[in-house]
Design a protein around this motif. Structure first.
Motif, PDB file in Angstrom:
ATOM      1  N   LYS A   2      -3.226   5.719  16.071  1.00 32.31           N
ATOM      2  CA  LYS A   2      -2.959   4.471  15.361  1.00 32.31           C
ATOM      3  C   LYS A   2      -3.403   4.594  13.909  1.00 32.31           C
ATOM      4  O   LYS A   2      -4.351   5.304  13.602  1.00 32.31           O
ATOM      5  N   ILE A   3      -2.676   3.879  13.037  1.00 32.08           N
ATOM      6  CA  ILE A   3      -3.002   3.882  11.620  1.00 32.08           C
ATOM      7  C   ILE A   3      -3.156   2.446  11.127  1.00 32.08           C
ATOM      8  O   ILE A   3      -2.709   1.514  11.769  1.00 32.08           O
ATOM      9  N   SER A   4      -3.778   2.306   9.989  1.00 32.24           N
ATOM     10  CA  SER A   4      -3.983   0.984   9.407  1.00 32.24           C
ATOM     11  C   SER A   4      -2.710   0.494   8.726  1.00 32.24           C
ATOM     12  O   SER A   4      -1.786   1.274   8.452  1.00 32.24           O
ATOM     13  N   LEU A   5      -2.676  -0.789   8.426  1.00 31.50           N
ATOM     14  CA  LEU A   5      -1.555  -1.352   7.678  1.00 31.50           C
ATOM     15  C   LEU A   5      -1.408  -0.664   6.323  1.00 31.50           C
ATOM     16  O   LEU A   5      -0.296  -0.357   5.888  1.00 31.50           O
ATOM     17  N   LYS A   6      -2.520  -0.403   5.670  1.00 32.24           N
ATOM     18  CA  LYS A   6      -2.469   0.251   4.365  1.00 32.24           C
ATOM     19  C   LYS A   6      -1.877   1.648   4.493  1.00 32.24           C
ATOM     20  O   LYS A   6      -1.014   2.034   3.702  1.00 32.24           O
ATOM     21  N   ALA A   7      -2.326   2.407   5.488  1.00 31.42           N
ATOM     22  CA  ALA A   7      -1.809   3.763   5.676  1.00 31.42           C
ATOM     23  C   ALA A   7      -0.313   3.738   5.971  1.00 31.42           C
ATOM     24  O   ALA A   7       0.443   4.570   5.459  1.00 31.42           O
ATOM     25  N   ALA A   8       0.134   2.773   6.761  1.00 30.68           N
ATOM     26  CA  ALA A   8       1.563   2.659   7.076  1.00 30.68           C
ATOM     27  C   ALA A   8       2.355   2.371   5.801  1.00 30.68           C
ATOM     28  O   ALA A   8       3.429   2.950   5.583  1.00 30.68           O
ATOM     29  N   ARG A   9       1.818   1.500   4.964  1.00 31.92           N
ATOM     30  CA  ARG A   9       2.497   1.171   3.704  1.00 31.92           C
ATOM     31  C   ARG A   9       2.558   2.386   2.785  1.00 31.92           C
ATOM     32  O   ARG A   9       3.618   2.715   2.235  1.00 31.92           O
ATOM     33  N   VAL A  10       1.437   3.059   2.630  1.00 31.39           N
ATOM     34  CA  VAL A  10       1.384   4.243   1.768  1.00 31.39           C
ATOM     35  C   VAL A  10       2.321   5.328   2.295  1.00 31.39           C
ATOM     36  O   VAL A  10       3.058   5.947   1.529  1.00 31.39           O
ATOM     37  N   ASN A  11       2.323   5.536   3.607  1.00 32.61           N
ATOM     38  CA  ASN A  11       3.209   6.532   4.212  1.00 32.61           C
ATOM     39  C   ASN A  11       4.680   6.185   3.980  1.00 32.61           C
ATOM     40  O   ASN A  11       5.525   7.084   3.909  1.00 32.61           O
ATOM     41  N   ALA A  12       4.973   4.894   3.871  1.00 31.30           N
ATOM     42  CA  ALA A  12       6.346   4.454   3.601  1.00 31.30           C
ATOM     43  C   ALA A  12       6.691   4.567   2.114  1.00 31.30           C
ATOM     44  O   ALA A  12       7.824   4.301   1.714  1.00 31.30           O
ATOM     45  N   GLY A  13       5.715   4.941   1.295  1.00 30.36           N
ATOM     46  CA  GLY A  13       5.940   5.121  -0.135  1.00 30.36           C
ATOM     47  C   GLY A  13       6.057   3.832  -0.920  1.00 30.36           C
ATOM     48  O   GLY A  13       6.721   3.779  -1.950  1.00 30.36           O
ATOM     49  N   LEU A  14       5.376   2.788  -0.423  1.00 27.97           N
ATOM     50  CA  LEU A  14       5.465   1.477  -1.070  1.00 27.97           C
ATOM     51  C   LEU A  14       4.136   1.055  -1.676  1.00 27.97           C
ATOM     52  O   LEU A  14       3.075   1.336  -1.114  1.00 27.97           O
ATOM     53  N   THR A  15       4.218   0.351  -2.789  1.00 29.37           N
ATOM     54  CA  THR A  15       3.031  -0.296  -3.345  1.00 29.37           C
ATOM     55  C   THR A  15       2.870  -1.642  -2.637  1.00 29.37           C
ATOM     56  O   THR A  15       3.790  -2.110  -1.947  1.00 29.37           O
TER      57      THR A  15
END
Length: 68
Positions: A2-15
């Motif tokens: 499992k990953i955090s919301l922040k990690a998921a966002r960063v992995n998606a390449g989004l600010t």
């Protein structure tokens, strides 16, 4: 794993600003969810998961913050 919301966002390449625009929220809301300041509702979590290209099962939320 499992990953955090922040990690998921960063992995998606989004600010935070980009994620907020796609989710129809403001940047501070995204920040508060990522930093555990406010709980995220299930609808918003599902929407973010779609935006980030992950499943809800991939996301780690502390039990006190998961508003189910």
């Amino acid at each position: 794993m499992k990953i955090s919301l922040k990690a998921a966002r960063v992995n998606a390449g989004l600010t935070q600003t980009q994620a907020a625009a796609k989710a129809g929220k403001n940047k501070m809301t995204i920040s508060n969810w990522e930093n555990g300041k406010n709980p995220i509702d299930s609808f918003s979590l599902e929407k973010l998961c779609t935006i980030y290209g992950v499943t809800i099962d991939d996301i780690f939320l502390p039990s006190k913050l998961a508003n189910r």
